[in-house]
Design a protein around this motif. Structure first.
Motif, PDB file in Angstrom:
ATOM      1  N   ILE A  96      22.379  -6.148  -2.172  1.00 43.41           N
ATOM      2  CA  ILE A  96      21.163  -5.341  -2.130  1.00 43.41           C
ATOM      3  C   ILE A  96      21.098  -4.621  -0.786  1.00 43.41           C
ATOM      4  N   SER A  97      20.628  -3.388  -0.784  1.00 44.33           N
ATOM      5  CA  SER A  97      20.503  -2.616   0.452  1.00 44.33           C
ATOM      6  C   SER A  97      19.563  -3.304   1.435  1.00 44.33           C
ATOM      7  N   GLU A  98      19.891  -3.208   2.725  1.00 39.14           N
ATOM      8  CA  GLU A  98      19.028  -3.772   3.759  1.00 39.14           C
ATOM      9  C   GLU A  98      17.636  -3.135   3.740  1.00 39.14           C
ATOM     10  N   LYS A  99      17.548  -1.902   3.245  1.00 38.24           N
ATOM     11  CA  LYS A  99      16.248  -1.234   3.182  1.00 38.24           C
ATOM     12  C   LYS A  99      15.332  -1.869   2.133  1.00 38.24           C
ATOM     13  N   VAL A 100      15.888  -2.581   1.186  1.00 40.56           N
ATOM     14  CA  VAL A 100      15.097  -3.329   0.203  1.00 40.56           C
ATOM     15  C   VAL A 100      14.968  -4.785   0.637  1.00 40.56           C
ATOM     16  N   ALA A 101      16.052  -5.360   1.157  1.00 39.58           N
ATOM     17  CA  ALA A 101      16.044  -6.774   1.551  1.00 39.58           C
ATOM     18  C   ALA A 101      15.085  -7.038   2.708  1.00 39.58           C
ATOM     19  N   THR A 102      14.935  -6.074   3.630  1.00 42.32           N
ATOM     20  CA  THR A 102      14.074  -6.288   4.795  1.00 42.32           C
ATOM     21  C   THR A 102      12.596  -6.416   4.418  1.00 42.32           C
ATOM     22  N   PRO A 103      11.996  -5.461   3.695  1.00 51.72           N
ATOM     23  CA  PRO A 103      10.585  -5.651   3.305  1.00 51.72           C
ATOM     24  C   PRO A 103      10.385  -6.841   2.376  1.00 51.72           C
ATOM     25  N   THR A 104      11.398  -7.170   1.566  1.00 54.25           N
ATOM     26  CA  THR A 104      11.293  -8.358   0.716  1.00 54.25           C
ATOM     27  C   THR A 104      11.168  -9.605   1.563  1.00 54.25           C
ATOM     28  N   SER A 105      11.989  -9.706   2.611  1.00 55.73           N
ATOM     29  CA  SER A 105      11.940 -10.885   3.482  1.00 55.73           C
ATOM     30  C   SER A 105      10.624 -10.956   4.251  1.00 55.73           C
ATOM     31  N   VAL A 106      10.062  -9.804   4.604  1.00 59.99           N
ATOM     32  CA  VAL A 106       8.755  -9.793   5.280  1.00 59.99           C
ATOM     33  C   VAL A 106       7.679 -10.385   4.373  1.00 59.99           C
ATOM     34  N   CYS A 107       7.649  -9.960   3.115  1.00 62.71           N
ATOM     35  CA  CYS A 107       6.650 -10.471   2.167  1.00 62.71           C
ATOM     36  C   CYS A 107       6.834 -11.967   1.916  1.00 62.71           C
ATOM     37  N   TYR A 142       0.830  -1.207   0.000  1.00 65.34           N
ATOM     38  CA  TYR A 142       0.000   0.000   0.000  1.00 65.34           C
ATOM     39  C   TYR A 142       0.867   1.262   0.000  1.00 65.34           C
ATOM     40  N   MET A 143       1.968   1.240   0.767  1.00 68.03           N
ATOM     41  CA  MET A 143       2.846   2.399   0.855  1.00 68.03           C
ATOM     42  C   MET A 143       3.807   2.496  -0.327  1.00 68.03           C
ATOM     43  N   GLY A 144       3.866   1.452  -1.122  1.00 69.76           N
ATOM     44  CA  GLY A 144       4.789   1.467  -2.254  1.00 69.76           C
ATOM     45  C   GLY A 144       6.234   1.296  -1.842  1.00 69.76           C
ATOM     46  N   VAL A 145       6.481   0.642  -0.699  1.00 72.22           N
ATOM     47  CA  VAL A 145       7.852   0.387  -0.261  1.00 72.22           C
ATOM     48  C   VAL A 145       8.511  -0.567  -1.250  1.00 72.22           C
ATOM     49  N   MET A 146       9.735  -0.276  -1.625  1.00 72.18           N
ATOM     50  CA  MET A 146      10.412  -1.055  -2.653  1.00 72.18           C
ATOM     51  C   MET A 146      10.818  -2.428  -2.122  1.00 72.18           C
ATOM     52  N   ILE A 147      10.527  -3.475  -2.908  1.00 73.05           N
ATOM     53  CA  ILE A 147      11.017  -4.813  -2.619  1.00 73.05           C
ATOM     54  C   ILE A 147      11.717  -5.333  -3.866  1.00 73.05           C
ATOM     55  N   GLU A 148      12.506  -6.413  -3.698  1.00 73.31           N
ATOM     56  CA  GLU A 148      13.155  -7.047  -4.836  1.00 73.31           C
ATOM     57  C   GLU A 148      12.178  -8.084  -5.386  1.00 73.31           C
ATOM     58  N   LYS A 149      11.476  -7.748  -6.469  1.00 75.59           N
ATOM     59  CA  LYS A 149      10.370  -8.565  -6.951  1.00 75.59           C
ATOM     60  C   LYS A 149      10.836  -9.913  -7.480  1.00 75.59           C
ATOM     61  N   ARG A 150      12.025  -9.960  -8.106  1.00 78.07           N
ATOM     62  CA  ARG A 150      12.516 -11.240  -8.606  1.00 78.07           C
ATOM     63  C   ARG A 150      12.810 -12.190  -7.458  1.00 78.07           C
ATOM     64  N   SER A 151      13.392 -11.653  -6.389  1.00 79.00           N
ATOM     65  CA  SER A 151      13.645 -12.480  -5.203  1.00 79.00           C
ATOM     66  C   SER A 151      12.334 -12.964  -4.601  1.00 79.00           C
ATOM     67  N   PHE A 152      11.350 -12.086  -4.513  1.00 75.08           N
ATOM     68  CA  PHE A 152      10.053 -12.458  -3.966  1.00 75.08           C
ATOM     69  C   PHE A 152       9.428 -13.599  -4.768  1.00 75.08           C
ATOM     70  N   THR A 153       9.529 -13.529  -6.094  1.00 75.29           N
ATOM     71  CA  THR A 153       8.906 -14.540  -6.949  1.00 75.29           C
ATOM     72  C   THR A 153       9.611 -15.888  -6.860  1.00 75.29           C
ATOM     73  N   TYR A 154      10.918 -15.896  -7.112  1.00 72.33           N
ATOM     74  CA  TYR A 154      11.641 -17.163  -7.187  1.00 72.33           C
ATOM     75  C   TYR A 154      11.830 -17.803  -5.809  1.00 72.33           C
ATOM     76  N   CYS A 155      12.063 -17.000  -4.784  1.00 71.94           N
ATOM     77  CA  CYS A 155      12.191 -17.557  -3.436  1.00 71.94           C
ATOM     78  C   CYS A 155      10.862 -18.120  -2.948  1.00 71.94           C
ATOM     79  N   SER A 156       9.753 -17.495  -3.340  1.00 76.61           N
ATOM     80  CA  SER A 156       8.443 -18.004  -2.946  1.00 76.61           C
ATOM     81  C   SER A 156       8.177 -19.381  -3.551  1.00 76.61           C
TER      82      SER A 156
END
Length: 295
Positions: free
Chosen positions: A141-152, A28-42
């Motif tokens: 990757i910056s921790e500011k991107v890796a952290t919300p990615t890991s949450v998702c 909702y907030m548009g916080v940046m995540i690493e979408k490729r990591s989100f997809t393949y890791c999922s």
């Protein structure tokens, strides 16, 4: 004195609520995540958590689960701390040159998710740290991107874990429902609030939380297992072996990431100059305390 199976099932249930709420906030907030990591890791995580629940977790004793899990991630926390001694190290906001020759970057993410899913099947958490380690150490990757990615990632993985336990393995432990009823009102507020707060923190602040939580859980696990009289010499030395092996592995991971950064992701002729400029810029931002601008 809580059984690991109860703790794991509770972890699935509470994170299915809290992490999903946090994921909604991130999107909702548009916080940046690493979408490729989100997809393949999922994808890898879904396979890993089912395999782990069916074949691996039942073969391990409670003490082995606790000590093995905390020892490996304590080694990761130390490796990340060692890497971040250079405040201004170059970081990316997304994986560079994806997917790479023979799609190797995609396969690395898939395998990280697969291993993380197995860890989650044992302890109720793991894919978040596997993804975080791969993104920060290998792909820089910056921790500011890796952290919300890991949450998702954790949100998706725990929903799968809970669903499999509840509908295909005879149901979660009954005691887990009691813990859920007590904690869910707090978590559905606290997790999204943490996501919002984390988006304003400097990446080194987020990394410091990783150091602290992994160290506390490492020490606490040994104390709890020893208090229960289950810390045999073999388990204790196995734990130390996991720490050593993990430190070696994550150090190699980090060195591979540095090689990629300097020889692949950045132009060879410009790498040294760009790294120097980035270090000077980030160090100044860090000293000024401007956490909203530093990456």
């Amino acid at each position: 004195n809580i059984k690991p199976a109860v703790a794991r099932d509770f972890s699935f249930m509470i994170q299915s609520c809290g992490m999903t709420a946090a994921m909604f906030t991130i999107f909702y907030m548009g916080v940046m995540i690493e979408k490729r990591s989100f997809t393949y890791c999922s994808i890898g995580g879904a396979i890993g958590i089912i395999l782990g629940l069916e074949e691996i977790a039942p073969r391990m004793t409670p003490a082995e689960k606790k000590i093995g899990f905390v020892s490996i991630w304590f080694a990761f926390a130390f490796s990340l701390f060692w890497l971040n001694r250079n405040f201004g190290r170059h970081v990316h906001l997304e994986i560079q040159n994806f997917p790479g020759a023979y799609y190797w970057r995609a396969w690395v993410l898939f395998l990280a998710g697969f291993l993380g899913g197995i860890f989650s099947s044992i302890a109720g958490s793991g894919i978040d740290i596997c993804s975080f380690a791969t993104l920060t150490l290998l792909f820089r990757i910056s921790e500011k991107v890796a952290t919300p990615t890991s949450v998702c990632l954790m949100a998706v993985n725990t929903v799968i874990g809970f669903t499999w336990r509840q509908f295909y393995m005879g149901g979660v432990e009954a005691e887990s429902w009691e813990f859920l009823a007590v904690c869910v009102p707090v978590v559905v507020f606290g997790a999204p609030f943490g996501s919002v707060l984390g988006s304003f923190c400097h990446r080194l602040v987020l990394a410091a939380f990783v150091y602290a939580t992994d160290t506390v859980q490492f020490v606490a696990a040994y104390i709890i297992v020893d208090h229960n009289g289950k810390l045999s010499d073999s388990i204790m030395w196995s734990g130390f072996g996991y720490v050593l092996a993990g430190a070696v592995f994550f150090s190699l991971y980090s060195h591979a990431g540095l090689y990629l950064l300097e020889n692949v992701d950045l132009d060879r002729g410009e790498a040294k100059e760009e790294l120097s400029n980035k270090e000077a810029h980030d160090n100044q931002l860090y000293k000024d305390g401007d956490s909203n601008q530093a990456v």
